[in-house]
Scaffold this motif. Structure first.
Motif, PDB file in Angstrom:
ATOM      1  N   GLY A  17       0.870  -1.298   0.129  1.00 30.55           N
ATOM      2  CA  GLY A  17       0.015  -0.174   0.151  1.00 30.55           C
ATOM      3  C   GLY A  17       0.899   1.284  -0.058  1.00 30.55           C
ATOM      4  N   PHE A  18       2.162   1.077   0.028  1.00 33.83           N
ATOM      5  CA  PHE A  18       3.057   2.139   0.276  1.00 33.83           C
ATOM      6  C   PHE A  18       2.960   3.043  -1.153  1.00 33.83           C
ATOM      7  CE2 PHE A  18       7.351   4.029  -0.514  1.00 33.83           C
ATOM      8  CZ  PHE A  18       7.140   5.425  -0.018  1.00 33.83           C
ATOM      9  N   VAL A  19       2.755   4.340  -1.264  1.00 32.09           N
ATOM     10  CA  VAL A  19       2.813   5.138  -2.499  1.00 32.09           C
ATOM     11  C   VAL A  19       3.809   6.430  -2.140  1.00 32.09           C
ATOM     12  CG1 VAL A  19       1.488   6.477  -3.992  1.00 32.09           C
ATOM     13  CG2 VAL A  19       0.435   4.426  -3.163  1.00 32.09           C
ATOM     14  N   PRO A  20       4.726   6.780  -2.969  1.00 32.51           N
ATOM     15  CA  PRO A  20       5.556   7.803  -2.430  1.00 32.51           C
ATOM     16  C   PRO A  20       4.839   9.127  -2.910  1.00 32.51           C
ATOM     17  CG  PRO A  20       6.351   6.571  -4.185  1.00 32.51           C
ATOM     18  CD  PRO A  20       5.430   5.711  -3.835  1.00 32.51           C
ATOM     19  N   LEU A  21       5.135  10.201  -2.276  1.00 29.83           N
ATOM     20  CA  LEU A  21       4.584  11.480  -2.659  1.00 29.83           C
ATOM     21  C   LEU A  21       4.956  11.831  -3.859  1.00 29.83           C
ATOM     22  CD1 LEU A  21       5.314  13.936   0.467  1.00 29.83           C
ATOM     23  CD2 LEU A  21       2.981  13.628  -0.604  1.00 29.83           C
ATOM     24  N   ALA A  22       6.178  11.729  -4.775  1.00 30.84           N
ATOM     25  CA  ALA A  22       6.220  11.808  -5.964  1.00 30.84           C
ATOM     26  C   ALA A  22       5.391  11.633  -6.843  1.00 30.84           C
ATOM     27  CB  ALA A  22       7.730  11.534  -6.306  1.00 30.84           C
ATOM     28  N   GLN A  23       4.762  10.180  -6.604  1.00 32.59           N
ATOM     29  CA  GLN A  23       3.728   9.790  -7.591  1.00 32.59           C
ATOM     30  C   GLN A  23       2.624  10.430  -7.568  1.00 32.59           C
ATOM     31  OE1 GLN A  23       3.583   5.378  -7.280  1.00 32.59           O
ATOM     32  NE2 GLN A  23       1.536   5.484  -7.813  1.00 32.59           N
TER      33      GLN A  23
END
Length: 271
Positions: A17-23
């Protein structure tokens, strides 16, 4: 305005479930981000803090990111942005955002810290482009696998810098602040009780007592977020409240606070 480039780490582990801010930021148009930043700049300090807390708690990551940057511009460190009774457990995405907010504060407040950073990759977190910042932030976070204390060590953060942060703290600093936070309400009640017993006069009204209570409690909080003396506490007080205060007043008020707390402990021991 440049878009935030994606970061690709095919071999890095990642919590589900991790989604980086950049994305997420990359999905926003530059015009939309610019408009959000312009809108954030119009809010007064109290409104800005409330909106940041609501956005972070509500999972509005882009909004929280923009508001966090504006709070950094206003000189409010991450340690003072959250309610002291905020949850101590966060999702992986929230932890990444908290780390990013800490780093962006450090990047603005301590640009010369780059000279103390040993690892070349980490230096892009303190100087350089936005895309470089997001790339290295994602690499450092490592999908949520690396602990905060390991990052503190990698970034060579000082105690003072950690006390500014909300998430990037070593175990001793985290324990120190957790202990202080647990005492906040008790300290407030002790100071409140003392001021309630103080006789009111024309020069010391109920409003004066309320102002004194808030100032003394805030100074006590600020002292816990610095390793320095009255001058550093005065600096922290301005960061927290936006108000100037002299080191002489800091010393005088904290002496009164300590006396009240000594009496409160003595009374508890006797009972």
């Amino acid at each position: 305005m440049k878009r935030y480039g994606p970061v690709i780490q095919p071999n890095a582990p990642s919590v589900a479930g991790f989604v980086p801010l950049a994305q997420i930021l990359q999905a926003q148009s530059p015009e939309k981000l610019a408009a959000a930043r312009a809108r954030a700049a119009t809010f007064d300090r109290a409104v800005l803090i409330d909106k940041f807390r609501a956005a972070f708690a509500g999972g509005k990551r882009v909004v929280a990111f923009v508001l966090a940057d504006e709070l950094s511009k206003r000189g409010l460190p991450p340690c003072f942005r959250h309610h002291h009774l905020s949850a101590t457990t966060y999702s992986t995405n929230q932890e990444f955002d908290l780390m990013a907010f800490d780093l962006r504060w450090l990047r603005r407040e301590y640009p010369d810290h780059v000279r103390a950073v040993k690892f070349k990759r980490c230096r892009a977190l303190f100087v350089g482009s936005e895309s470089g910042f997001h790339r290295e932030a994602e690499f450092a976070f490592y999908g949520g696998v690396r602990a905060a204390w390991k990052l503190v060590k990698s970034f060579c953060l000082t105690e003072e810098q950690q006390l500014d942060c909300f998430w990037l703290r070593s175990a001793p600093i985290a324990k120190r602040l957790e202990t202080a936070h647990a005492m906040r309400d008790k300290v407030f009640k002790a100071l409140q009780g003392d001021l309630q017993a103080t006789r009111r006069t024309k020069t010391f009204t109920d409003d004066d007592a309320k102002a004194a209570l808030l100032r003394r409690h805030r100074l006590w909080v600020c002292r816990g977020h610095t390793t320095g003396g009255p001058s550093e506490i005065a600096k922290k007080y301005k960061q927290l409240t936006g108000e100037e205060i002299s080191r002489q007043i800091v010393s005088r008020q904290l002496c009164l606070v300590d006396e009240v707390l000594r009496k409160s402990r003595s009374n508890r021991d006797e009972n």
